[in-house]
Design a protein around this motif. Structure first.
Motif, short mmCIF file in Angstrom:
data_model
loop_
_atom_site.label_atom_id
_atom_site.label_comp_id
_atom_site.label_asym_id
_atom_site.label_seq_id
_atom_site.Cartn_x
_atom_site.Cartn_y
_atom_site.Cartn_z
N VAL A 386 51.01 46.65 38.84
CA VAL A 386 50.08 45.37 38.85
C VAL A 386 48.91 45.47 40.10
O VAL A 386 48.74 46.15 40.81
N THR A 387 47.98 44.64 39.42
CA THR A 387 46.55 44.78 40.18
C THR A 387 46.22 43.15 40.47
O THR A 387 46.22 42.37 39.51
N GLN A 388 45.53 42.88 41.83
CA GLN A 388 45.23 41.81 42.10
C GLN A 388 43.72 41.96 42.75
O GLN A 388 43.42 42.79 43.28
N VAL A 389 42.81 40.75 42.23
CA VAL A 389 41.35 40.95 42.76
C VAL A 389 41.32 39.97 43.53
O VAL A 389 41.47 38.48 43.29
N TRP A 390 40.68 39.97 44.96
CA TRP A 390 40.66 38.95 45.86
C TRP A 390 39.28 38.65 46.40
O TRP A 390 38.32 39.39 46.57
N ARG A 391 38.96 37.49 46.68
CA ARG A 391 37.93 37.31 47.55
C ARG A 391 38.32 37.07 48.95
O ARG A 391 38.85 36.00 49.37
N LEU A 392 37.70 38.18 49.71
CA LEU A 392 38.29 38.00 51.38
C LEU A 392 36.88 37.44 52.07
O LEU A 392 35.81 37.43 51.89
N PRO A 393 37.49 36.53 53.27
CA PRO A 393 36.34 36.02 53.98
C PRO A 393 35.53 37.12 54.70
O PRO A 393 36.01 37.96 55.22
N GLY A 394 34.08 37.14 54.79
CA GLY A 394 33.29 37.91 55.41
C GLY A 394 32.88 38.85 54.46
O GLY A 394 32.41 40.13 55.27
N THR A 395 33.25 39.11 53.35
CA THR A 395 32.86 40.32 52.32
C THR A 395 32.19 39.92 51.38
O THR A 395 32.56 38.97 50.57
N ALA A 396 30.99 40.45 50.77
CA ALA A 396 30.20 40.09 49.54
C ALA A 396 31.05 40.46 48.54
O ALA A 396 30.81 39.86 47.34
N ARG A 397 31.79 41.61 48.35
CA ARG A 397 32.23 42.24 47.37
C ARG A 397 33.68 41.75 47.19
O ARG A 397 34.38 41.24 48.17
N LEU A 398 34.28 41.91 45.95
CA LEU A 398 35.60 41.67 45.68
C LEU A 398 36.77 42.64 46.01
O LEU A 398 36.35 43.87 45.51
N ALA A 399 37.74 42.38 46.85
CA ALA A 399 38.66 43.51 47.12
C ALA A 399 39.75 43.56 45.86
O ALA A 399 40.17 42.69 45.33
#
Length: 835
Positions: A386-399
């Motif tokens: 399983v794979t999840q794509v997140w927008r984290l605070p303080g980062t321009a790119r997606l984790a």
């Protein structure tokens, strides 16, 4: 988020439930009292009782006619009460197994019975849930719904949230990418929030239900078999009754007496108790199994339990506690345990309910943050991750974080052969300790270019996370019981082979041969049928492969019981001879596809159910054997005077009295009997074994003939001594009744010691014995009762003759049992395996 919805208030929901009615499909409804009474009065026995009463009245014997009518009324009343109680028990069991819905009421989520969902409710649905009502989606996360129940199309359709207030209303099932969902459809992926628009008969499936309400369910094999037996005996009884009436009338000239004699013979030869016994045993069996925290959704499962030869069981939550904890962490070079757990937690499904995801989140100790999920990739057959794509605070790119089978993560990270070999060695080492190992990977991505598959990302190896799920303490003992009972236990799991083998050995299962899902792909159906005979553990098994395993076992002649809890288990649960669903963690569709539901998800409950199922089947056979045996002396004593011209013994009032003993004895008393000593140490019964086999028929008839010979001996001796007709009837009837009690006791056990009147622990039987003897005493000590039965006084020497005759019968029955065991070790049970 669910916090954005408040839902209805409890008060408003209650008002709508009263106004619209329960969220249920149209049904025929419960039978009314007069319907139950009419069905009972259709039984031939009650018609014969009423006819006998009418003949007595025609003869001018109003007292005898009234008593016989009273017996008939009492029998009908008992049967009606029994039917009503049975329906209430089954209604309660159906209510307990009905799907439940997670709704938001007063701003809080709570689980309620599906029948209590009302218009305006906000319902939360997730993978594996049945949608309880028609509605529109307020939120949808990668929601796929199987609407084949309504459309016939097997391909699941995607759903999205509505874009306007009115969108979603008036849509029909089968549309792709629409905001409407429908009652009875199944969520196969994703989550959603549904605003209910229609319930019950107003739903799409409700309209279909209207046409199905009058259709009866298929009749179980036991019911068909007992009906066949009753028809055969009824035809014989009818022919004998007509022959007796004609013969008696021509020879003796009294046609009214001939009618009474014919009715008595018909009542004596008609074993109408068969349907009564089956109904009582099935109802009480479902109730007894529910006391063991197991619900029976189909009565036929009780019949099948005793024939199960293979039990296919999952590992997680069934054999183990389903309480995962992080037991090992192996970070990649240059990282630490904290970083590894952080990436593993990001790879988990948001608001996870999976035990492994919960264990990882707990170990990571992540503080709440304002992160948001951009996209998720679920588990698929070609990529076990399983794979999840997140927008984290303080980062321009997606984790981007992924976790899953180490082989799948190795593939995603494109590790070099040396690196992959080192990872596999570590997986083997941890798996040998019974630890389930997950690979973890991480990466970054630009928001503008999200690929359609996780393979499109550039991943880096993060490490391995090992999770342990301890074995339930009762499992080894339960498995040992299964093996002793000839019930083979096979583990089918998605875990790594090494982990599966370690848990299997700890549980006491055969783990010498392990077959993986990859191995299974290369086998034909014929080859698989050969391999399943020796394989004890199936590992890395895909959902569709479970069905192949079950079918391969059945093709060999096995009777297969299968445990499961997920949506992917539903096909194999339904295909198995006995589907066993987990009630606590199981999905709605798994419970609906199964025939048995374990409320506590305990493997020990499976063993208790098998034990109870074998006991029920044993006791049912004992009752059937007794019914045949007891009708032989009754019919014989009814016919003997007609064939010899000697005084008539049995009148309808006597037969009615005997039925008041036989009915509770063959149903309630035998149902309450304890299990056989070898109930869990003998092989399963043959799947094609008949409930009433020829050998059992011979044994029962021989018992009945022995009782008939002893009773006839007393009758002929009394006539030879020149005793008055009333005295002859007294001695003969007393001997017949006591012989009846002897037959009950003789059939209590196939292999135990049946002649334990007071120490057997069956209080129902003890009560029947005490009441019978007390009533017999009343028939000779109370003048009105004595005149009613046509009895004379019972002298001491007469009582001694009856006691001597019954002692002779007891010794004869004991001899017959001994001869039967010498002739066949398996006795009446016919304990033959399938091969």
């Amino acid at each position: 988020m669910t916090s954005d919805f408040t839902g209805l208030t409890e008060q408003e929901a209650g008002r709508r439930l009263v106004a619209d009615g329960p969220n249920e499909l149209p049904s025929a409804g419960p039978r009314r009292l007069w319907q139950i009474a009419f069905e009972i009065l259709r039984e031939p026995m009650f018609g014969l009782l009423l006819a006998g009463g009418a003949v007595y009245v025609a003869l001018g014997d109003l007292v005898s006619g009234a008593v016989l009518m009273a017996f008939a009324s009492l029998s009908v009343s008992i049967s009606i009460v029994q039917e009503i109680r049975s329906e209430k028990v089954l209604d309660a069991l159906r209510a307990m197994t009905s799907p439940r819905a997670l709704v938001i009421r007063d701003g809080r989520s709570r689980r309620i019975p599906g029948r209590e969902v009302v218009r305006g409710d906000v319902v939360l649905v997730a993978e594996g849930n049945r949608i309880p009502a028609d509605g529109v989606l307020l939120e949808a996360r990668e929601l796929l719904v199987d609407e084949s129940m309504l459309t016939g199309e097997s391909v699941a359709v995607a759903k999205r949230a509505r874009g306007s207030e009115a969108e979603g209303e008036g849509l029909r099932p089968g549309g792709d990418n629409i905001p409407a969902v429908f009652s009875g459809s199944l969520v196969v992926r994703g989550t959603g929030v549904v605003l209910v628009l229609a319930t019950g008969a107003a739903t799409e499936i409700g309209r279909i239900g209207k046409s199905l309400a009058s259709i009866d369910a298929a009749t179980p094999r036991l019911s068909l078999e007992t009906r066949r037996l009753v028809r055969l005996f009824a035809m014989g009884g009818l022919l004998a009754s007509v022959a007796v009436i004609v013969t008696y009338g021509l020879l003796r000239g009294s046609w009214l007496d001939a009618a009474l004699a014919g009715i008595a013979v018909g009542m004596a030869m008609l074993p109408e108790e068969f349907p009564l016994v089956l109904a009582v045993f099935m109802t009480m069996g479902a109730w007894r199994i529910s006391q063991a925290r197991v619900l029976t959704r189909r009565a036929t499962a009780i019949e099948t339990l005793g024939a199960a030869t293979v039990l296919c069981t999952d590992k997680t939550g069934t054999l183990t506690r389903n309480q995962m904890t992080v037991a090992a962490c192996v970070p990649a070079d240059g990282s630490d345990r904290v970083q590894l757990l952080r990436w593993a937690e990001l790879a988990c499904v948001p608001e996870a309910f999976d035990p492994m995801d919960r264990a990882i989140a707990q170990a990571a100790s992540v503080q709440p943050e304002s992160r948001s999920l951009v996209r998720g990739y679920g588990l698929s057959a070609d990529l076990l991750a399983v794979t999840q794509v997140w927008r984290l605070p303080g980062t321009a790119r997606l984790a981007v974080a992924a976790k899953g089978a180490p082989e799948a993560i190795i593939d995603l990270c494109r590790l070099l052969p040396e690196q992959a070999r080192a990872v596999r060695d570590m997986v083997e080492s941890l798996g040998a300790q019974g630890i389930r190992v997950l690979g973890v990977a991480h990466g970054w991505s630009d928001e503008e270019s999200l690929p359609n598959s996780p393979r499109g990302y550039s991943f880096q190896w993060a490490g391995l996370v090992g999770l342990a799920d301890p074995l339930r303490p009762e499992v080894p003992v339960a498995i040992a019981e299964c093996l002793a009972a000839g019930l083979r236990v096979v583990m089918i799991t998605g875990d790594h082979p090494t982990t599966a083998r370690a848990i299997a050995r700890e549980a006491g299962l055969s783990a010498d041969t392990v077959l993986t899902g990859q191995d299974l792909l290369g086998l034909s159906d014929t080859e698989l049928r050969t391999r399943v005979e020796t394989v004890g553990v199936f590992a890395r098994i895909l959902p569709e492969q479970k069905l192949r395993i079950v079918e391969a076992l059945q093709a060999r002649g096995d009777v297969v019981a299968m445990t499961g809890d997920g949506v992917n288990d539903a096909p194999s649960l339904k295909r198995a001879d006995i589907g066993i669903a987990m009630g606590g963690r199981g999905t709605d569709v798994a419970r609906e596809a199964s025939s048995i539901v374990l409320l506590d998800d305990d493997f020990g409950s499976v063993v208790r159910t098998v034990r109870l199922g074998r006991r029920i089947y044993d006791n049912l056979r004992k009752a059937m054997g007794y019914i045949v045996a007891v009708h032989v002396p009754i019919a014989g004593i009814a016919l003997l005077p007609l064939l010899t011209g000697l005084p008539l013994i049995l009148l309808p009032v006597h037969i009615a009295f005997l039925e008041m003993i036989i009915d509770p004895a063959c149903s309630v008393a035998f149902e309450a009997e304890h299990e056989e000593p070898d109930v869990m140490t003998r092989p399963p019964r043959a799947p094609d074994a008949r409930l009433f086999s020829p050998s059992m028929l011979v044994a029962s008839v021989l018992q009945g003939v022995a009782a008939l010979l002893v009773t006839s001996l007393v009758y002929l001796l009394a006539v030879q001594r020149g005793m008055p007709e009333d005295d002859v009837r007294t001695l003969t009837f007393f001997t017949l009744v006591l012989s009846n009690l002897g037959l009950i006791v003789a059939n209590r056990s196939f292999r135990g010691h049946p002649f334990d009147f007071l120490t057997g622990g069956n209080r129902v039987l003890l009560g029947i014995q005490v009441l019978t003897i007390a009533f017999l005493a009343a028939t000779v000590t109370i003048p009105p009762v004595r005149r009613l039965f046509g009895f004379g006084p019972l002298h001491l020497h007469d009582a001694a003759m009856v006691a001597l005759a019954c002692s002779l019968l007891g010794m004869t029955l004991a001899l017959l049992r001994w001869l039967g065991r010498r002739w066949s070790r398996t006795g009446p049970l016919q304990r033959t395996g399938r091969r």
